[in-house]
Write an enzyme that holds these catalytic residues in place. Structure first.
Site, short mmCIF file in Angstrom:
data_model
loop_
_atom_site.label_atom_id
_atom_site.label_comp_id
_atom_site.label_asym_id
_atom_site.label_seq_id
_atom_site.Cartn_x
_atom_site.Cartn_y
_atom_site.Cartn_z
N LYS A 136 0.84 -1.20 0.00
CA LYS A 136 0.00 0.00 0.00
C LYS A 136 0.87 1.24 0.00
O LYS A 136 1.77 1.37 0.84
CB LYS A 136 -0.90 -0.01 1.24
N ASP A 141 -3.56 4.27 -1.60
CA ASP A 141 -4.47 4.68 -0.52
C ASP A 141 -4.46 6.20 -0.41
O ASP A 141 -3.78 6.77 0.44
CB ASP A 141 -3.98 4.00 0.78
N LYS A 169 -7.49 7.97 -0.47
CA LYS A 169 -8.76 8.34 0.18
C LYS A 169 -9.33 9.65 -0.36
O LYS A 169 -9.54 10.61 0.37
CB LYS A 169 -8.58 8.47 1.70
N ASP A 220 -13.91 14.72 -2.49
CA ASP A 220 -14.01 16.06 -3.09
C ASP A 220 -15.30 16.10 -3.91
O ASP A 220 -16.08 15.14 -3.85
CB ASP A 220 -12.76 16.31 -3.96
N THR A 276 -16.73 15.70 -9.83
CA THR A 276 -15.90 15.90 -11.03
C THR A 276 -14.41 15.81 -10.70
O THR A 276 -13.63 15.19 -11.43
CB THR A 276 -16.20 17.30 -11.66
N THR A 320 -10.53 4.01 11.41
CA THR A 320 -10.39 3.26 12.67
C THR A 320 -9.93 4.15 13.82
O THR A 320 -9.95 3.75 14.97
CB THR A 320 -9.41 2.08 12.49
N ARG A 336 3.00 -0.56 10.67
CA ARG A 336 4.11 -0.57 11.62
C ARG A 336 4.53 -1.93 12.16
O ARG A 336 5.74 -2.15 12.34
CB ARG A 336 3.80 0.43 12.76
O1 C5P Z 1 0.94 1.22 10.97
P1 C5P Z 1 -0.49 0.79 10.89
O2 C5P Z 1 -0.65 -0.71 10.77
O3 C5P Z 1 -1.35 1.42 11.94
O4 C5P Z 1 -0.94 1.37 9.49
C1 C5P Z 1 -2.27 1.38 9.08
C2 C5P Z 1 -2.33 1.89 7.67
O5 C5P Z 1 -3.68 1.80 7.25
C3 C5P Z 1 -1.91 3.35 7.51
O6 C5P Z 1 -1.23 3.46 6.27
C4 C5P Z 1 -3.20 4.12 7.46
O7 C5P Z 1 -3.13 5.25 6.66
C5 C5P Z 1 -4.15 3.09 6.88
N1 C5P Z 1 -5.51 3.18 7.38
C6 C5P Z 1 -6.55 3.18 6.52
N2 C5P Z 1 -7.83 3.28 6.97
C7 C5P Z 1 -8.09 3.33 8.27
C8 C5P Z 1 -7.04 3.28 9.18
C9 C5P Z 1 -5.74 3.20 8.70
O8 C5P Z 1 -6.32 3.09 5.32
N3 C5P Z 1 -9.34 3.35 8.67
#
Ligand code: C5P
Length: 243
Positions: free
Chosen positions: A33, A60, A62, A65, A68, A119, A207
């Protein structure tokens, strides 16, 4: 059976560390990702380089907006040949539909998914913007995903059950995965085993892998766990349906 269900989040500010990690992990065993930090710093060239190394990429970004703008951004993103892209479902039906339309026009084989609630979003956060029932919000967002005919959602494993009541065919991509009790900013964390048992199709792990001394071993252990679960036949979608 393990089916490249692990997505490794390459959240580094140092390109060398990204390549060091990618040289240790096998693109036939996981996907990667690229998030906001790495894409903002290293750009489409990073996507190109990791494609050369045969990695399938979840971009990723996200998007959230006006329809268009999201359509145009999605056209550019899918033109990079990525495997998966996401948008915020909070953008609404029209916006999510525009994202799917861009995917259909550029690369129908790629996946477009929608983020339900992050999350890290707490009940207090929701209250502060005048929103109440978390589960109602998740259901509303899942309806948008379902009506827009996108491939799946990003959500916490806990929400899979209520989203499946709206649409069983959605793919579930779940972040907030931990191998120990360290939550970081996630309100709730799940082990790979629990996330898969709750119905996750893909688990996003940052992580716990990117900061590990032995990322390859960790990956292997998680793959072993997923294989054990599928051998016990307790994580299949059919199994979940009959519960
Ligand atoms: O390091 P960690 O395992 O917490 O990374 C989670 C990854 O998932 C991050 O890159 C974060 O941007 C992404 N994420 C996500 N949607 C969420 C929570 C975290 O895409 N609801």
């Amino acid at each position: 059976m393990y089916d490249k269900n692990i997505i490794v989040a390459l959240d580094y500010d140092d390109e060398k560390r990204i390549y060091d990690l990618c040289n240790q992990i096998d693109p036939s065993l996981c996907r990667v990702k690229i998030g906001k930090q790495a894409f903002t710093k290293f750009g489409p060239k990073l996507v190109e380089n990791l494609h050369t190394k045969k990695f399938e990429i979840f971009l990723d970004l996200k998007f959230h907006d006006i329809p268009t703008t999201v359509y145009k951004a999605c056209v550019e993103a899918f033109s990079l040949g990525i495997w998966m892209l996401n948008v915020h479902l909070l953008g609404g039906n029209e916006m999510v539909h525009s994202a799917r339309q861009a995917r259909d026009e550029i690369n129908i084989a790629a996946k477009i998914i929608g983020v339900t609630l992050l999350t890290s979003t707490t009940d207090e956060n929701l209250k502060n913007i005048g929103l109440k029932e978390r589960s109602d919000i998740v259901k509303g967002l899942a309806m948008i995903a379902s009506k827009s005919n996108i491939d799946g959602v990003v959500c916490t494993p806990k929400d899979i059950k209520i989203i499946r009541e709206i649409n069983k065919k959605l793919l579930f991509v779940t972040p907030g995965i931990r191998l120990d009790a360290n939550k970081n900013e996630h309100t709730q964390v799940y082990s790979p085993r629990d996330a898969i048992k709750l119905g996750a199709d893909y688990i996003v792990i940052g992580r716990p892998i990117t900061e590990a001394k032995n990322p390859k071993d960790i990956l292997q252990n998680i793959i072993k766990t997923i294989n054990e679960i599928s051998n016990q036949n307790i994580s299949t979608k059919e199994g979940l349906d009959s519960q």
